[in-house]
Design an enzyme around this catalytic site. Structure first.
Site, short mmCIF file in Angstrom:
data_model
loop_
_atom_site.label_atom_id
_atom_site.label_comp_id
_atom_site.label_asym_id
_atom_site.label_seq_id
_atom_site.Cartn_x
_atom_site.Cartn_y
_atom_site.Cartn_z
N ARG A 18 0.89 -1.18 0.00
CA ARG A 18 0.00 0.00 0.00
C ARG A 18 0.91 1.21 0.00
O ARG A 18 1.66 1.43 0.96
CB ARG A 18 -0.90 -0.01 1.23
N HIS A 62 -7.19 0.62 -6.46
CA HIS A 62 -7.39 -0.24 -5.28
C HIS A 62 -8.05 -1.54 -5.78
O HIS A 62 -9.22 -1.82 -5.50
CB HIS A 62 -8.26 0.49 -4.25
N GLN A 92 -9.93 -4.20 -3.45
CA GLN A 92 -11.24 -3.72 -3.01
C GLN A 92 -12.29 -4.02 -4.08
O GLN A 92 -13.39 -4.50 -3.78
CB GLN A 92 -11.17 -2.20 -2.77
N ASP A 111 -17.41 6.72 -1.64
CA ASP A 111 -16.18 6.63 -0.85
C ASP A 111 -15.98 8.00 -0.19
O ASP A 111 -16.69 8.97 -0.51
CB ASP A 111 -15.01 6.25 -1.78
N CYS A 151 -16.44 1.32 0.52
CA CYS A 151 -15.25 0.51 0.82
C CYS A 151 -14.84 0.59 2.28
O CYS A 151 -14.13 -0.29 2.77
CB CYS A 151 -14.10 0.95 -0.08
N ARG A 198 -13.46 -8.83 1.49
CA ARG A 198 -12.04 -8.56 1.18
C ARG A 198 -11.23 -9.83 1.44
O ARG A 198 -10.33 -10.18 0.67
CB ARG A 198 -11.51 -7.41 2.07
N1 CP Z 1 -11.20 -0.43 2.33
C1 CP Z 1 -9.93 -0.50 2.78
O1 CP Z 1 -8.98 -0.67 2.02
O2 CP Z 1 -9.81 -0.39 4.13
P1 CP Z 1 -8.44 -0.20 4.94
O3 CP Z 1 -7.91 1.16 4.62
O4 CP Z 1 -8.86 -0.33 6.37
O5 CP Z 1 -7.48 -1.26 4.53
N1 NVA Z 2 -10.05 6.52 -1.20
C1 NVA Z 2 -9.68 6.09 0.14
C2 NVA Z 2 -9.85 4.62 0.27
C3 NVA Z 2 -9.49 4.05 1.61
C4 NVA Z 2 -9.64 2.56 1.66
C5 NVA Z 2 -8.24 6.51 0.42
O1 NVA Z 2 -7.39 6.39 -0.48
O2 NVA Z 2 -7.96 6.97 1.53
#
Ligand code: CP
Ligand code: NVA
Length: 321
Positions: A118, A145, A148, A240, A280, A308
């Site tokens: 990430r 992502h 997701q 989101d 999400c 997930r």
């Molecule tokens: N939706 C998602 O990716 O959640 P986290 O940021 O908690 O991993």
């Molecule tokens: N769009 C959000 C998703 C988190 C899972 C972010 O990038 O923070």
């Protein structure tokens, strides 16, 4: 236990050893195959069966940003598949002190069977995937992502019974989650309408590519600035956060820009009466979504979060097979 009976060998053969940076790199058949495997692994897990498809394999999980779902579901998923996952925060690795990501990729390839990362920048994940000789899975970047999105498709499939021909309305920021969602929907023939304020639209190159992919699967992706138009007759409504991780300084401006884009009782009147609400997570109640909607009877956000785990087990089991 006959392990091979759990996997579609054609899918495993074509995705084995592959990176997962974006669903653009996968065929529609491969995405469908992964979804089928996720359905199968979920049903086995519900019966207490965890086929050890990844015995002895280790995946490294590198995080530059916070996570609840991604981290825990990858750790538990690897565990259930008989393998092991190792959490590493980027600041604790030498990349936090300037070691090149390309050297990190080469070094980690000598120890691990795969890397989930990430990261702030998608470019960095591309560099890691280029230098590593083991598969790299994108656990969220500024652009995508993908993990997701597979869980999102799984949830729609479970609730609605099928995917092609469903209409999904995405209302909100044209961000990483939206990008992966529209590509995944394009693979499965789900029609998408997106409403974002001017200046916060989906990336135009990603949109054009996804529209082409959708057309090849008989579906469409349309964009508008009008949330009512997007939500009209929708089977699924998705949103989101308005401010993603790393954009905190823009919070005030974003609150203002997205004011008309909240998913609330008034807006959902325009969707089908049995619409499904997805997010999400993490969510900001009373910002992008009214509490009555996210905690209401149309919402499946916790089923979606659980998915997930099942979706990623399918990804891990196939890519690392
Ligand atoms: N939706 C998602 O990716 O959640 P986290 O940021 O908690 O991993
Ligand atoms: N769009 C959000 C998703 C988190 C899972 C972010 O990038 O923070």
């Amino acid at each position: 236990m006959k392990l091979l009976e759990y996997v579609n060998l054609e899918v495993v053969k074509s995705v084995r050893g592959k990176d997962l940076l974006t669903w653009f790199d996968y065929s529609s058949e491969e995405v469908k195959g992964l979804l089928d495997l996720a359905v199968q692994l979920k049903s086995l897990a519900k019966n207490g069966v965890h086929p050890p498809l990844l015995l002895g394999k280790t995946v490294g999980l590198i995080f530059e940003k916070h996570s609840t779902r991604t981290r825990i579901s990858f750790e538990v998923g690897m565990n259930q598949l008989g393998g092991h996952a190792m959490y590493m925060h980027a600041r604790d690795l030498q990349i936090g002190r300037g070691e090149p990501i390309s050297d990190t990729g080469k070094v980690l390839s000598g120890y691990l069977d795969g890397i989930m990362i990430r990261a702030n920048s998608h470019k960095m994940v591309e560099e890691l995937a280029y230098s590593a000789t083991i598969p790299v899975i994108n656990g969220l970047t500024d652009l995508y992502h993908p993990c997701q999105a597979l869980a999102d498709l799984l949830t729609i499939h479970e609730v609605k019974g099928n995917l092609p021909g469903q209409k999904l309305a995405y209302v909100g920021d044209g961000n990483n989650v939206a990008h992966s969602l529209i590509i995944a929907c394009a693979h499965l023939g789900v029609d998408v309408s997106i409403a974002s304020p001017t200046g916060f639209e989906i990336d135009s190159n990603i949109l054009a590519k996804a529209q082409q992919l959708a057309a090849s699967n008989g579906s469409t992706i349309m964009t508008t600035t009008n949330p009512i138009e997007a939500v009209k007759n929708a089977d699924v409504i998705y949103t989101d956060v308005w401010t993603s991780m790393g954009q905190e300084e823009e919070t005030a401006a974003r609150l203002q820009a997205f004011e008309r884009y909240q998913i609330n009782e008034e807006l959902v009147q325009h969707a089908k009466s049995n619409y499904l609400f997805l997010h999400c997570l993490p969510a900001h109640r009373e910002e992008e979504v009214a509490t009555s909607i996210i905690d209401g009877q149309h919402s499946a956000v916790f089923q979606q979060a659980e998915n997930r785990l099942h979706a990623q087990k399918a990804i891990l089991a196939s890519i690392l097979a």
